[in-house]
Write a protein that holds these residues in place. Sequence first.
Motif, PDB file in Angstrom:
ATOM      1  N   VAL A   1     -11.281  77.038  70.626  1.00  0.00           N
ATOM      2  CA  VAL A   1      -9.902  77.413  70.316  1.00  0.00           C
ATOM      3  C   VAL A   1      -9.870  78.925  70.090  1.00  0.00           C
ATOM      4  O   VAL A   1     -10.578  79.451  69.225  1.00  0.00           O
ATOM      5  N   TYR A   2      -9.064  79.613  70.885  1.00  0.00           N
ATOM      6  CA  TYR A   2      -8.959  81.072  70.800  1.00  0.00           C
ATOM      7  C   TYR A   2      -7.744  81.453  69.962  1.00  0.00           C
ATOM      8  O   TYR A   2      -6.631  81.000  70.232  1.00  0.00           O
ATOM      9  N   HIS A   3      -7.955  82.298  68.965  1.00  0.00           N
ATOM     10  CA  HIS A   3      -6.853  82.770  68.126  1.00  0.00           C
ATOM     11  C   HIS A   3      -5.956  83.688  68.944  1.00  0.00           C
ATOM     12  O   HIS A   3      -6.427  84.416  69.819  1.00  0.00           O
ATOM     13  N   SER A   4      -4.669  83.697  68.653  1.00  0.00           N
ATOM     14  CA  SER A   4      -3.707  84.500  69.414  1.00  0.00           C
ATOM     15  C   SER A   4      -3.974  86.000  69.329  1.00  0.00           C
ATOM     16  O   SER A   4      -3.660  86.738  70.255  1.00  0.00           O
ATOM     17  N   ARG A   5      -4.573  86.486  68.272  1.00  0.00           N
ATOM     18  CA  ARG A   5      -4.827  87.924  68.136  1.00  0.00           C
ATOM     19  C   ARG A   5      -5.912  88.428  69.088  1.00  0.00           C
ATOM     20  O   ARG A   5      -6.100  89.623  69.248  1.00  0.00           O
ATOM     21  N   LEU A   6      -6.637  87.525  69.739  1.00  0.00           N
ATOM     22  CA  LEU A   6      -7.738  87.930  70.609  1.00  0.00           C
ATOM     23  C   LEU A   6      -7.278  88.726  71.814  1.00  0.00           C
ATOM     24  O   LEU A   6      -8.061  89.481  72.388  1.00  0.00           O
ATOM     25  N   ASN A   7      -6.013  88.589  72.204  1.00  0.00           N
ATOM     26  CA  ASN A   7      -5.507  89.400  73.318  1.00  0.00           C
ATOM     27  C   ASN A   7      -5.679  90.884  73.023  1.00  0.00           C
ATOM     28  O   ASN A   7      -6.083  91.648  73.894  1.00  0.00           O
ATOM     29  N   GLN A   8      -5.401  91.294  71.799  1.00  0.00           N
ATOM     30  CA  GLN A   8      -5.585  92.693  71.408  1.00  0.00           C
ATOM     31  C   GLN A   8      -7.057  93.067  71.426  1.00  0.00           C
ATOM     32  O   GLN A   8      -7.416  94.162  71.833  1.00  0.00           O
TER      33      GLN A   8
ATOM     34  N   ASN B   1     -13.398  77.749  66.354  1.00  0.00           N
ATOM     35  CA  ASN B   1     -12.256  78.658  66.325  1.00  0.00           C
ATOM     36  C   ASN B   1     -12.756  80.085  66.491  1.00  0.00           C
ATOM     37  O   ASN B   1     -13.427  80.615  65.598  1.00  0.00           O
TER      38      ASN B   1
END
Length: 107
Positions: free
Chosen positions: A10-17, A86
């Motif tokens: 599960v990838y946290h949404s902040r990982l895009n940054q 996570n």
Amino acid sequence: MADENRFTIVYHSRLNQHIRAIERRHHALIRKTIEQQLSYEADTETRNRKPVRQPFLFDATWEIRFGPENRFRVFYEVDHNHHAVNILAIGEKKGNRLFIAGEEVAP
């Protein structure tokens, strides 16, 4: 290994940054390593996979290091109740400095 032993990643949404701050040519390596190394036995300590000292950024409890000169770091927690890993942060080591989302952080 049987699929019932496989962790869901599960990838946290902040990982895009976080990933945008790393050269694009390394993105496939990062994704591949996460899938290979953390799908099974994500909480088994190895030479490059270790528990982090607490307290740590993003409430991560584990770290894996990999890539050229072990420059990449992925910080994560293992959720045994949901059989998930996570992914909380992805960073890059430059010398003895750690950068997450392009900003230096103190480990």
